[in-house]
Design an enzyme around this catalytic site. Structure first.
Site, mmCIF file in Angstrom:
data_model
loop_
_atom_site.group_PDB
_atom_site.id
_atom_site.type_symbol
_atom_site.label_atom_id
_atom_site.label_comp_id
_atom_site.label_asym_id
_atom_site.label_seq_id
_atom_site.Cartn_x
_atom_site.Cartn_y
_atom_site.Cartn_z
ATOM 1 C CE LYS A 25 -3.890 2.019 2.667
ATOM 2 N NZ LYS A 25 -4.733 1.875 3.876
ATOM 3 C CB SER A 61 -8.168 3.706 3.057
ATOM 4 O OG SER A 61 -7.271 3.054 3.949
ATOM 5 C CB SER A 71 -8.400 0.905 5.978
ATOM 6 O OG SER A 71 -9.083 2.129 5.938
#
Lengths: 460, 97, 479
Positions: free
Chosen positions: C72, C147, C171
């Site tokens: 990420k 997210s 997330s």
């Protein structure tokens, strides 16, 4: 109307540690800009702080030295404000649970209260150019202790004495070198004035930018009459921050209350609280040094020094330490010599050598006046007094055979003085002594010469 | 809960956060902030008498590191990442106090 | 050879037997990315040469030797960009490795590339990215959750064997649920946060996305453990999380929180979750009803605490030391312009709320109050776990929604995290794994399992038992 000043001081002290508060960067003064930095102290994305144990210990030690209560549960908070010298745009500080609470600094005749001591991180250093400013982050993240006093000082002299005493204590404890020129000790003043007898404080003004303890005194000597005069003219004092200009000898407005900050303090989630256990406290208590006031008393009692001498020696930790090694059999004489030294740490002199010098003088080997020359040479060369006396050919002639020869020569060459003496003018012997000294090129032991002459004149 | 959420001073909040907002953003965010505050007002129903706040999700204390210095990073990287630099310093428009 | 559809465990066997090389595998992943990422847009940044170079030197004896993993865009990797999908960090290059990255490298993993996310991890749909929207592999018209939407889509779309994400309020778990993979949020303090760009420091945790529970256990074994660079990292030994995977659920008590089956939940989601509970029961678990009475306050508490912490965490993005700068007449204007132009709307919205909640006169009413209610939420879990060994719940009240559907309704968006947020507030571990699909369109449904603090072993054991007795993890999206 008579006014009195109310003064409180906020003193920031850089702690003497190897590394910064939250990272391993060296705390080093004077390095090339931005060479003592890492992602942590630059506030790079993703970094986390880890608390320096020594900084916590030194803060607690400071608290113990000035009689603070050490908080059992202490935590860190974020103080939010934007400024280019602050890498994260928040400063990690302590809001409601600082490491140390209460305490006092002893100055002559009174105790001045301390509110709290907390541990926080220092900011970077900015340089200002024509249209831009430049930031060097080397200092950012240096462990910084803030010592907040109670508003108990009433005069510039109080503030001066408080700072001097505080500095002595911190240096003695090895907590900081407190070199103001290097920014290791910085001080902001809060000062207000009020009519004598009034309990309520007047509107307070904060003064910044003093670069020395005497600068603090000068700033207050300017600011207090300024406020009193303004009130006398019927003006109001506003809560504001003023900057001290040491060269101009004036304070001027930096910012007014309208720009008051909203720091939005909240507990720092990245740092865990510190609980000070009895065991931890006991460990730190072992580090407690003898404090200046106690040491002064001991010097007077143990070495028989006058109060003044003890004060001078103790005011300089290195000098005091040196003195204790040098004291020997005649501490008063040793103290006399040592008080004339401006910086003992930069001379090659050894403690035992001062005792040797004192012995040389006491034994009549050299005169007190010659001692001064010898001492000066000792300070610069580090050689022993015996060697310097020999090199300079200073040793007094105490060999009675040689002296008798000089005396006879003097008597033979000064019949007038001899006659005067015999006529009852005892002072006439001084001229003869002078003559012997001249003949011996100043090396004769004057006391011995006097004795020999007296003997010879009486028997002649 | 402060009741007076009608008078949210969005300019003040934006200033504290150093956020330049357009007029449209101000209107929109002020309204959304008001909605959020109305929503979180439900917390006033909860009795928290005697409840300690939770600041950390794990109960650790005294996490300390030894006072040892380590090498710093290459200053060239520091200056390279900065939008503007000169003479080893990171440059900003003039700071006025 | 469609290597990309394999699991870590499967590929490790092939690599160690010499059936394939790490380079072949990495190349296969790069080919897959080439083929489908134009549609999914899971990746923000790739360096194929670097990935292949890593493959050539990978130590195959290590636990993740030769396994390509996606990262990420919120984790620092030396020499790579780390933008957090924000314009304000365009141009910034990391100068250090996050601890989890160092751990992945030491375990022989290949860092494949960086994945898309909601800006600074603020969002539940990956629509708040300055780089564009990531799509759900099961339906390209829908969001992948957020997210960590890029990391989820990369694994679900078989563009990575595993990936790392971060979970502040759901997330990892929510996008795992919405894309049909396994997402684990470890207990706060188990995985080092050093190098994770902070959103809300007291809530953030890094965790893996994988295709199976066994892979999740393997990834966790690599990234868990004490780190002296993170003061919130707990000094405790790390067990081998795979050891008890096959211990089954017999004699385990599974708690069913009555507050988690709310009105407004999607009926197919509720049905799938209830069926999963029956399945656990049929495997020998004892299902007990529990109560988490302060659940209704979790979203309010979360949005006060998370935004307050974020308002400080994001203050460092000011255009002074790194990132993009919009120059103004003076410093103040430079800050405001830089931040005004650099942050997207959701980030600004949350900074404003967080700043307001901390500002003079409001602290006690908002932030402090929220922290106290957070204590009550923690206690809810402590009490619940006296009655059960793990909690079962939905991950998200709905399956993946359509792109744009909730963009203008932040409250609606925030409420979609209702089942995941409490776990972050309490600090416990949570995991989402597939438990079925909606009928039309076919969208994955996630089952959330919540464990005691630092009891990932039981959490993974329950998850593995369920997964191995159901077919859901074998389904693949038609891309």
């Amino acid at each position: 109307m008579n006014y009195e000043a109310v003064i409180g001081l906020e003193v920031h002290v850089q702690l003497k540690t190897q590394s910064k508060l939250f990272c391993g960067c060296a705390t080093e003064f004077g390095a090339e800009p931005n060479t003592r930095v890492c992602p942590v102290c630059l506030g790079y994305p993703g970094v986390l702080p880890v608390m320096n144990a020594e900084a916590v210990r030194k803060t607690i030690l400071s608290g113990l030295m000035i009689g603070c209560k050490i908080t059992q549960f202490s935590k860190w908070d974020r103080k939010n404000y934007f400024y280019p010298d602050m890498p994260k745009n928040y400063q990690v500080s302590q809001y409601d649970l600082p490491l140390c609470l209460g305490g006092a600094v002893q100055i002559s005749g009174k105790k001045l209260g301390v509110t709290r001591i907390h541990l926080e991180e220092d900011v970077a250093k900015s340089f200002h150019f024509d249209t831009t400013s430049g930031v060097d982050f080397n200092r950012a993240g240096t462990p910084l202790m803030e010592i907040v006093s109670e508003p108990e000082m009433r005069s510039p002299e109080d503030a001066f004495a408080y700072l001097t005493a505080l500095k002595e204590i911190l240096i003695t404890g090895g907590v900081s070198d407190c070199d103001m020129e290097k920014g290791q000790l910085r001080c902001d003043c809060n000062v207000s004035v009020r009519p004598v007898g009034q309990e309520k404080f007047g509107e307070k003004v904060e003064i910044k930018n003093m670069n020395s303890i005497s600068g603090v005194k000068r700033a207050l000597e300017y600011e207090i009459p300024r406020q009193i005069a303004a009130l006398g003219r019927g003006e109001k004092i506003f809560q504001e921050t003023r900057r001290w200009d040491d060269e101009a000898g004036k304070t001027s407005v930096m910012r007014t209350k309208e720009y008051a900050h909203d720091y939005r303090y909240f507990p720092e989630p990245d740092l865990m609280p510190v609980t000070v256990s009895d065991a931890m406290l006991a460990e730190i208590q072992k580090l407690l040094p003898e404090l200046p006031e106690a040491r002064r008393q001991r010097f007077i009692y143990q070495y028989g020094l006058p109060e003044y001498d003890a004060g001078v020696l103790v005011a300089n930790a290195a000098l005091a330490k040196f003195f204790e090694k040098a004291a020997g059999k005649n501490p008063k004489a040793v103290a006399n010599w040592m008080m004339s030294v401006s910086d003992i740490t930069t001379t090659p002199i050894q403690p035992t050598q001062i005792g040797e010098l004192v012995t040389a003088i006491d034994a009549g080997q050299i005169s007190g006046k010659q001692g001064k020359d010898v001492f000066a040479a000792m300070l610069t060369t580090g050689k022993s007094p015996a060697i310097i006396i020999q090199e300079k050919g200073l040793a007094q002639v105490s060999d009675t055979g040689a002296l008798e020869a000089f005396c006879e020569q003097a008597i033979a060459g000064n019949p007038k003085s001899v006659a005067d003496f015999k006529a009852g003018n005892k002072a006439a012997v001084n001229a003869l002594v002078g003559q012997v000294m001249k003949l011996s090129k100043g090396k004769a032991n004057p006391q011995l010469v006097g004795e020999i002459l007296a003997k010879k004149l009486h028997s002649a | 809960m402060p009741e007076d959420t009608n008078r949210i001073n969005i300019d003040h909040v934006a200033h504290l956060a150093r956020l330049e907002l357009t007029d449209a953003e101000k209107t929109k965010f002020a309204a959304q902030l008001k909605d959020m505050l109305a929503y979180v007002a439900k917390l006033s129903e909860v009795d928290v008498t005697g409840v300690e706040p939770t600041a950390h999700a794990v109960p650790l204390t005294n996490v300390l590191r030894p006072d040892e210095s380590r090498p710093s990073i290459d200053p060239a990287l520091v200056l390279k990442n900065a939008p503007e630099s000169a003479r080893g310093l990171i440059i900003m428009p003039k700071i006025v106090e | 050879m469609s290597l990309h559809i394999n699991t870590i465990t499967g590929l490790r066997a092939k690599l160690q037997r010499g059936e394939i090389s790490a380079r072949q595998l990495t190349q296969a992943m790069l080919d897959r990315i080439q083929a489908v990422d134009g549609k999914l847009k899971a990746y923000l940044w790739l360096n194929p040469d670097d990935a292949l170079a890593q493959a050539d030197t990978a130590d195959l004896t290590k636990p993740l030797g030769g396994i390509p993993v996606a990262i990420k865009d919120v984790l620092n990797v030396t020499g790579q960009p780390c933008t957090c999908a924000s314009k304000i960090l365009h141009g910034h290059t990391s100068v250090y490795d996050a601890t989890v990255i160092r751990q992945l490298r030491n375990a022989g993993a290949i860092l494949l590339g960086r994945t898309n996310m909601d800006e600074f991890a603020m969002g539940s749909s990956t629509e708040n990215s300055s780089w564009g929207i990531t799509r759900n592999p099961w339906d390209l018209e829908r969001i992948p959750g957020g997210s960590s939407g890029g990391s989820a889509a990369a694994v679900a779309g078989h563009e990575a064997i595993a990936s790392l994400g971060s979970d502040t309020g759901g997330s990892i778990r929510q996008p795992a649920a919405l894309t049909g993979c396994v997402g684990l949020k470890p207990t706060y303090g188990l995985v080092s946060r050093y190098g994770l760009v902070a959103f809300a420091s007291s809530l953030d945790q890094i965790g893996p996305f994988t295709k199976t529970v066994e892979d999740s256990a393997l990834m966790l074994s690599v990234i868990a453990g004490h780190d002296s660079l993170d003061s919130t990292s707990v000094p405790a030994p790390v067990p081998d999380y795979r050891e008890k995977l096959n211990a089954g659920v017999k004699s385990l008590r599974i708690g069913l929180p009555k507050e988690y089956f709310i009105a407004g939940m999607d009926q197919e989601v509720e049905a799938a979750v209830r069926k999963a509970i029956q399945q656990l029961e049929s495997l020998g678990a004892e299902v007990v009803e529990i109560s988490l009475p302060h659940t209704d306050y979790a979203v309010a508490v979360y949005y006060l605490i998370a935004t307050a912490e974020a308002s400080a965490n994001l203050a460092r993005f000011d255009g002074v030391r790194y990132g993009a700068r919009v120059r103004g007449a003076d410093v103040l204007e430079t800050y405001s312009k830089t931040r005004g132009a650099g942050f997207g709307p959701e980030v600004k919205r949350r900074i404003i709320l967080g700043t307001y909640a901390l500002s003079a006169g409001y602290y006690d009413a908002y932030y402090l109050k929220a922290q106290k209610v957070r204590t009550l939420i923690r206690r809810d879990f402590e009490q619940a776990f006296q009655k059960c060994d793990a909690i079962v719940a939905p991950t998200s009240p709905t399956p993946a929604f359509k792109i744009g559907e909730r963009v203008d309704d932040p409250m609606q968006m925030y409420l979609s995290d209702i089942f995941t947020i409490s776990v972050n507030l309490a600090g416990n571990c949570g995991l989402s794994l597939p438990c079925g699909f909606t009928a039309q369109p076919k969208l994955p449904i996630g089952l959330q399992l919540i464990g005691k603090a630092f009891d990932e072993t039981t959490l993974l054991r329950v998850a593995h038992a369920y997964e191995q007795s159901t077919p859901w993890h074998k389904e693949r999206p038609a891309l």
